[in-house]
Design a protein around this motif. Structure first.
Motif, PDB file in Angstrom:
ATOM      1  N   ALA A   1     -13.641 -39.456 -43.207  1.00 50.15           N
ATOM      2  CA  ALA A   1     -12.891 -38.674 -42.214  1.00 50.15           C
ATOM      3  C   ALA A   1     -13.697 -38.536 -40.923  1.00 50.15           C
ATOM      4  CB  ALA A   1     -12.523 -37.308 -42.782  1.00 50.15           C
ATOM      5  N   ALA A  16      -9.286 -31.143 -45.776  1.00 53.74           N
ATOM      6  CA  ALA A  16      -8.906 -31.247 -47.194  1.00 53.74           C
ATOM      7  C   ALA A  16     -10.122 -31.606 -48.055  1.00 53.74           C
ATOM      8  CB  ALA A  16      -7.801 -32.285 -47.369  1.00 53.74           C
ATOM      9  N   PHE A  17     -10.930 -32.557 -47.610  1.00 51.87           N
ATOM     10  CA  PHE A  17     -12.119 -32.942 -48.375  1.00 51.87           C
ATOM     11  C   PHE A  17     -13.141 -31.807 -48.427  1.00 51.87           C
ATOM     12  CE2 PHE A  17     -10.821 -37.391 -47.071  1.00 51.87           C
ATOM     13  CZ  PHE A  17     -10.398 -37.767 -48.340  1.00 51.87           C
ATOM     14  N   GLY A  34      -6.387 -35.396 -48.849  1.00 54.47           N
ATOM     15  CA  GLY A  34      -7.284 -35.983 -47.856  1.00 54.47           C
ATOM     16  C   GLY A  34      -7.097 -37.479 -47.731  1.00 54.47           C
ATOM     17  N   ALA A  44      -7.708 -34.573 -42.741  1.00 53.56           N
ATOM     18  CA  ALA A  44      -8.307 -35.109 -43.969  1.00 53.56           C
ATOM     19  C   ALA A  44      -9.670 -34.473 -44.204  1.00 53.56           C
ATOM     20  CB  ALA A  44      -8.429 -36.625 -43.876  1.00 53.56           C
TER      21      ALA A  44
END
Length: 165
Positions: A88, A67-68, A52, A64
């Motif tokens: 993000a 991913a987070f 991220g 990102a």
């Protein structure tokens, strides 16, 4: 990733693409027994946070965010992932959603949380609130001192409130 951060954006992107590819590979092998031994941070949530961050630095906030969020699904209390979601959303231009996500974190927040709130207020034109949040951030420490990739963002913020000598 840390080396890429020190480079200008044009030089940074190819290196970050290699980082992202490497992290994607580590996700693909994370269930294999050798992964944690070979890659010490190959815990599913750590890899996703690193990914991220690399995606944020590559100006890919939507990826990102994913991913987070994946990191939070694996480790719901992970502060780095929570702040990553905030950043993000902010970088994707979803300012109000970002601020709403950050708000509950401010009670126990440190310098980075308050500095991020200041960035958001500036973006929304709430300059007095931005200054108050920036001053609160400084009371908690130096924004970006704990997480190196945020230094660039907070250096820009400091120039708004701190006149050059």
């Amino acid at each position: 990733r840390r080396q890429a951060q020190t480079l200008p954006l044009r030089e940074r992107l190819p290196l970050l693409e290699m980082v992202i590819a490497g992290l994607e590979w580590s996700v693909s092998v994370e269930d294999q027994k050798f992964a944690e031994w070979l890659i010490p941070v190959a815990r599913k949530y750590n890899v996703r946070v690193e990914s991220g961050i690399a995606l944020l630095l590559s100006s890919r906030p939507d990826e990102a965010l994913t991913a987070f969020q994946e990191a939070l699904a694996l480790e719901p209390q992970m502060k780095a992932a929570k702040l990553g979601v905030v950043e993000a959303l902010y970088d994707a231009g979803r300012i109000e959603e970002s601020l709403a996500t950050l708000q509950p974190m401010l009670a126990d927040g440190g310098a980075d949380e308050w500095a991020l709130a200041s960035c958001m207020c500036l973006t929304m034109g709430a300059n007095e609130d931005a200054l108050a949040f920036y001053e609160t951030a400084l009371q908690h420490g130096i924004p970006g001192s704990q997480v190196s990739y945020r230094k660039e963002r907070f250096t820009e913020l400091a120039t708004v409130f701190e006149p050059e000598p």
